[in-house]
Scaffold this motif. Sequence first.
Motif, PDB file in Angstrom:
ATOM      1  N   ASN A  29      -0.445 -10.254  18.959  1.00 45.13           N
ATOM      2  CA  ASN A  29       0.237  -9.332  19.872  1.00 45.13           C
ATOM      3  C   ASN A  29       0.400  -9.915  21.271  1.00 45.13           C
ATOM      4  O   ASN A  29       1.181  -9.385  22.074  1.00 45.13           O
ATOM      5  N   LEU A  30      -0.327 -10.985  21.575  1.00 45.95           N
ATOM      6  CA  LEU A  30      -0.144 -11.652  22.865  1.00 45.95           C
ATOM      7  C   LEU A  30       1.283 -12.169  23.030  1.00 45.95           C
ATOM      8  O   LEU A  30       1.797 -12.248  24.157  1.00 45.95           O
ATOM      9  N   CYS A  31       1.933 -12.523  21.951  1.00 44.55           N
ATOM     10  CA  CYS A  31       3.323 -12.977  22.030  1.00 44.55           C
ATOM     11  C   CYS A  31       4.239 -11.846  22.501  1.00 44.55           C
ATOM     12  O   CYS A  31       5.195 -12.069  23.242  1.00 44.55           O
ATOM     13  N   VAL A  32       3.942 -10.622  22.055  1.00 47.16           N
ATOM     14  CA  VAL A  32       4.705  -9.462  22.522  1.00 47.16           C
ATOM     15  C   VAL A  32       4.457  -9.238  24.011  1.00 47.16           C
ATOM     16  O   VAL A  32       5.385  -8.942  24.781  1.00 47.16           O
ATOM     17  N   CYS A  33       3.198  -9.382  24.435  1.00 46.66           N
ATOM     18  CA  CYS A  33       2.875  -9.227  25.857  1.00 46.66           C
ATOM     19  C   CYS A  33       3.637 -10.234  26.708  1.00 46.66           C
ATOM     20  O   CYS A  33       4.125  -9.905  27.801  1.00 46.66           O
ATOM     21  N   GLY A  34       3.734 -11.469  26.222  1.00 51.95           N
ATOM     22  CA  GLY A  34       4.454 -12.488  26.973  1.00 51.95           C
ATOM     23  C   GLY A  34       5.911 -12.135  27.175  1.00 51.95           C
ATOM     24  O   GLY A  34       6.496 -12.421  28.228  1.00 51.95           O
ATOM     25  N   ALA A  35       6.524 -11.499  26.185  1.00 49.37           N
ATOM     26  CA  ALA A  35       7.935 -11.123  26.292  1.00 49.37           C
ATOM     27  C   ALA A  35       8.167 -10.092  27.395  1.00 49.37           C
ATOM     28  O   ALA A  35       9.277  -9.993  27.930  1.00 49.37           O
ATOM     29  N   LEU A  36       7.134  -9.322  27.755  1.00 52.18           N
ATOM     30  CA  LEU A  36       7.284  -8.303  28.793  1.00 52.18           C
ATOM     31  C   LEU A  36       7.240  -8.878  30.206  1.00 52.18           C
ATOM     32  O   LEU A  36       7.649  -8.205  31.161  1.00 52.18           O
ATOM     33  N   LEU A  64      -2.529  -5.080  27.667  1.00 52.44           N
ATOM     34  CA  LEU A  64      -2.650  -5.580  26.294  1.00 52.44           C
ATOM     35  C   LEU A  64      -3.245  -6.984  26.259  1.00 52.44           C
ATOM     36  O   LEU A  64      -3.998  -7.326  25.342  1.00 52.44           O
ATOM     37  N   VAL A  65      -2.922  -7.811  27.268  1.00 53.91           N
ATOM     38  CA  VAL A  65      -3.491  -9.155  27.335  1.00 53.91           C
ATOM     39  C   VAL A  65      -5.006  -9.083  27.484  1.00 53.91           C
ATOM     40  O   VAL A  65      -5.749  -9.825  26.823  1.00 53.91           O
ATOM     41  N   THR A  66      -5.501  -8.187  28.346  1.00 53.26           N
ATOM     42  CA  THR A  66      -6.945  -8.083  28.538  1.00 53.26           C
ATOM     43  C   THR A  66      -7.636  -7.553  27.285  1.00 53.26           C
ATOM     44  O   THR A  66      -8.780  -7.920  26.999  1.00 53.26           O
ATOM     45  N   ILE A  67      -6.951  -6.694  26.518  1.00 50.43           N
ATOM     46  CA  ILE A  67      -7.524  -6.241  25.245  1.00 50.43           C
ATOM     47  C   ILE A  67      -7.665  -7.422  24.280  1.00 50.43           C
ATOM     48  O   ILE A  67      -8.719  -7.632  23.665  1.00 50.43           O
ATOM     49  N   CYS A  68      -6.590  -8.205  24.162  1.00 46.09           N
ATOM     50  CA  CYS A  68      -6.563  -9.288  23.178  1.00 46.09           C
ATOM     51  C   CYS A  68      -7.398 -10.494  23.598  1.00 46.09           C
ATOM     52  O   CYS A  68      -7.699 -11.355  22.749  1.00 46.09           O
ATOM     53  N   THR A  69      -7.773 -10.595  24.860  1.00 50.11           N
ATOM     54  CA  THR A  69      -8.554 -11.748  25.327  1.00 50.11           C
ATOM     55  C   THR A  69      -9.993 -11.351  25.632  1.00 50.11           C
ATOM     56  O   THR A  69     -10.918 -11.718  24.911  1.00 50.11           O
ATOM     57  N   ARG A  70     -10.188 -10.565  26.681  1.00 44.43           N
ATOM     58  CA  ARG A  70     -11.554 -10.264  27.111  1.00 44.43           C
ATOM     59  C   ARG A  70     -12.283  -9.352  26.129  1.00 44.43           C
ATOM     60  O   ARG A  70     -13.478  -9.526  25.878  1.00 44.43           O
ATOM     61  N   ALA A  71     -11.596  -8.334  25.582  1.00 47.77           N
ATOM     62  CA  ALA A  71     -12.261  -7.426  24.645  1.00 47.77           C
ATOM     63  C   ALA A  71     -12.644  -8.160  23.357  1.00 47.77           C
ATOM     64  O   ALA A  71     -13.739  -7.966  22.823  1.00 47.77           O
ATOM     65  N   GLY A 107       4.147 -19.504  28.639  1.00 47.91           N
ATOM     66  CA  GLY A 107       2.706 -19.761  28.638  1.00 47.91           C
ATOM     67  C   GLY A 107       1.928 -18.738  27.820  1.00 47.91           C
ATOM     68  O   GLY A 107       1.048 -19.100  27.031  1.00 47.91           O
ATOM     69  N   ILE A 108       2.243 -17.447  27.999  1.00 48.89           N
ATOM     70  CA  ILE A 108       1.495 -16.400  27.290  1.00 48.89           C
ATOM     71  C   ILE A 108       1.801 -16.434  25.792  1.00 48.89           C
ATOM     72  O   ILE A 108       0.906 -16.263  24.951  1.00 48.89           O
ATOM     73  N   MET A 109       3.063 -16.649  25.425  1.00 50.34           N
ATOM     74  CA  MET A 109       3.405 -16.731  24.001  1.00 50.34           C
ATOM     75  C   MET A 109       2.716 -17.924  23.333  1.00 50.34           C
ATOM     76  O   MET A 109       2.186 -17.812  22.221  1.00 50.34           O
ATOM     77  N   LEU A 110       2.714 -19.069  24.000  1.00 47.84           N
ATOM     78  CA  LEU A 110       2.027 -20.247  23.462  1.00 47.84           C
ATOM     79  C   LEU A 110       0.538 -19.980  23.325  1.00 47.84           C
ATOM     80  O   LEU A 110      -0.096 -20.334  22.318  1.00 47.84           O
ATOM     81  N   GLY A 111      -0.043 -19.317  24.330  1.00 39.01           N
ATOM     82  CA  GLY A 111      -1.464 -18.986  24.266  1.00 39.01           C
ATOM     83  C   GLY A 111      -1.778 -18.055  23.108  1.00 39.01           C
ATOM     84  O   GLY A 111      -2.814 -18.207  22.442  1.00 39.01           O
ATOM     85  N   GLY A 112      -0.901 -17.082  22.847  1.00 39.99           N
ATOM     86  CA  GLY A 112      -1.110 -16.174  21.726  1.00 39.99           C
ATOM     87  C   GLY A 112      -1.130 -16.904  20.396  1.00 39.99           C
ATOM     88  O   GLY A 112      -1.964 -16.624  19.524  1.00 39.99           O
TER      89      GLY A 112
END
Length: 484
Positions: A180-187, A21-28, A81-86
């Motif tokens: 949705n990156l915030c959800v990814c960070g929680a995982l 999901l992170v790669t979808i929300c960033t690179r895509a 880090g991932i939640m802050l980035g989202g």
Amino acid sequence: ARRTGPPDGGWGWMIVAGCFLVTICTRAVTRCISIFFVEFQAYFGQDYARTAWIHSIVDCATMLCAPLGSLISNHVSCQVGIMLGGLLASTGLILSSFAASLEHLYLSLGVLTGLGFALCYSPAIAMVGKYFNKRKALAYGIAMSGSGIGTFILAPVVQLLIEQFSWRGALLILGGFVLNLCVCGALMRPISLKEDCKTAPEFLEQNYVPETEKQDLTRMSICSPLIKSWPHECLCYCSWKEYDFLLMPGFMVLAVSILFMAYGCSPLFVYLVPYALSVGVSHHQAAFLMSILGVIDIIGNITFGWLTDRRCLKKHRYFCYLFAVGMDGLCCLFLPVLQSFPLLVPFSFTFGYFDGAYVTLIPVMTADVVGTSLLSSALGVVYFLHAIPYLVSPPVAGWLVDTTGSYTASFLLCGFSMIFSSALLCFARLAKKIKRTHLRSLTGNTALKQHIWTNGAIAYSVTAELDQRDVEFLAVDTNSFSNR
């Protein structure tokens, strides 16, 4: 309790899903910014080079700040880090929907969104490497396929959003999607491996601790209790140990090759849609080319990941990587002669497949060079090295288009850059193999010329290069001599 090794499953598959999901929300999402290219150019009335800076700054900020993402992941938490980035990335996209100039987009869509992506991307990829060992390439193939799947789905959706709500509405909706990156960070549940923490004796060898206190600290970790007593020295030592891989010859060669590879791959994602439009392809067909590239990218991610995990190819991941990079370079060389939609479709298939292949192998090769314990820091540096090429290459390609009135020079430069990257790795491996063969021959000749003599119970060698069997033989011979 610390694990002796990666679990190769269990919660690791949730980590893979989160990284997917992170790669979808960033690179895509970054790739789909190229669909806005024509809209930005028409709305602000600017040339190719100035408009291309938007995509360049997003990519550059994402890669330039990758070490910051690794630093937060290592010293605070991967989840934080991932939640802050989202939050940062979403804010940047939302602010971009109110842009009144290209400079506004440079800051909001470029710097702010790119910084948010940086805090998410390398830590999420590093977490996959911590959870997998035997099936590492397959896990990375699945995780990195999010870039292709996201491009396949988002490209036509973004085009539809632009038509229905204009580019401002499309950016606003993308800003909500990126949350949705915030959800990814929680995982991203952290895992502690034994190899991640150096033991106190290794630290004591550096003479940072007084002699009288060494015995009490031999079972302590250098990364937590010692910091209380020797904060400056220990932190400096820990920080250096996180980046001592920079002096590895293998990593240096990989770093230089990545600079050329990154320069070659970036402009194509910016200019494929404008190039297709320039040769008479419709807007929907041009967006469909990006979708094809994305879905074949998925196949490249997963199949190359699975193949390079097989026993027959696991030892040849290096050559699989350089082959994939070289094939993408050849595709770029042929692109200027493909001037219709039926000819551009096979290009999207081929380029997309090998793009997915080498993207999957970048973290795998990095882990093979530096090890799992330093993977997060190493990936931060690897993606940092993408920054300058990503920043420079699209504007340079745009300047060539403006100057020559054609895309030919831009695509040829990209192709030769990627081929050089592949050739550099090939020559480095051949040089290493020749050097190893030469050293073996020298060692063999030296072993034949050794002069060994005994003096009582001690055996001496001129070269001091005896193997274990020679030592045992001399020990037996010396004992028999002394018994006489």
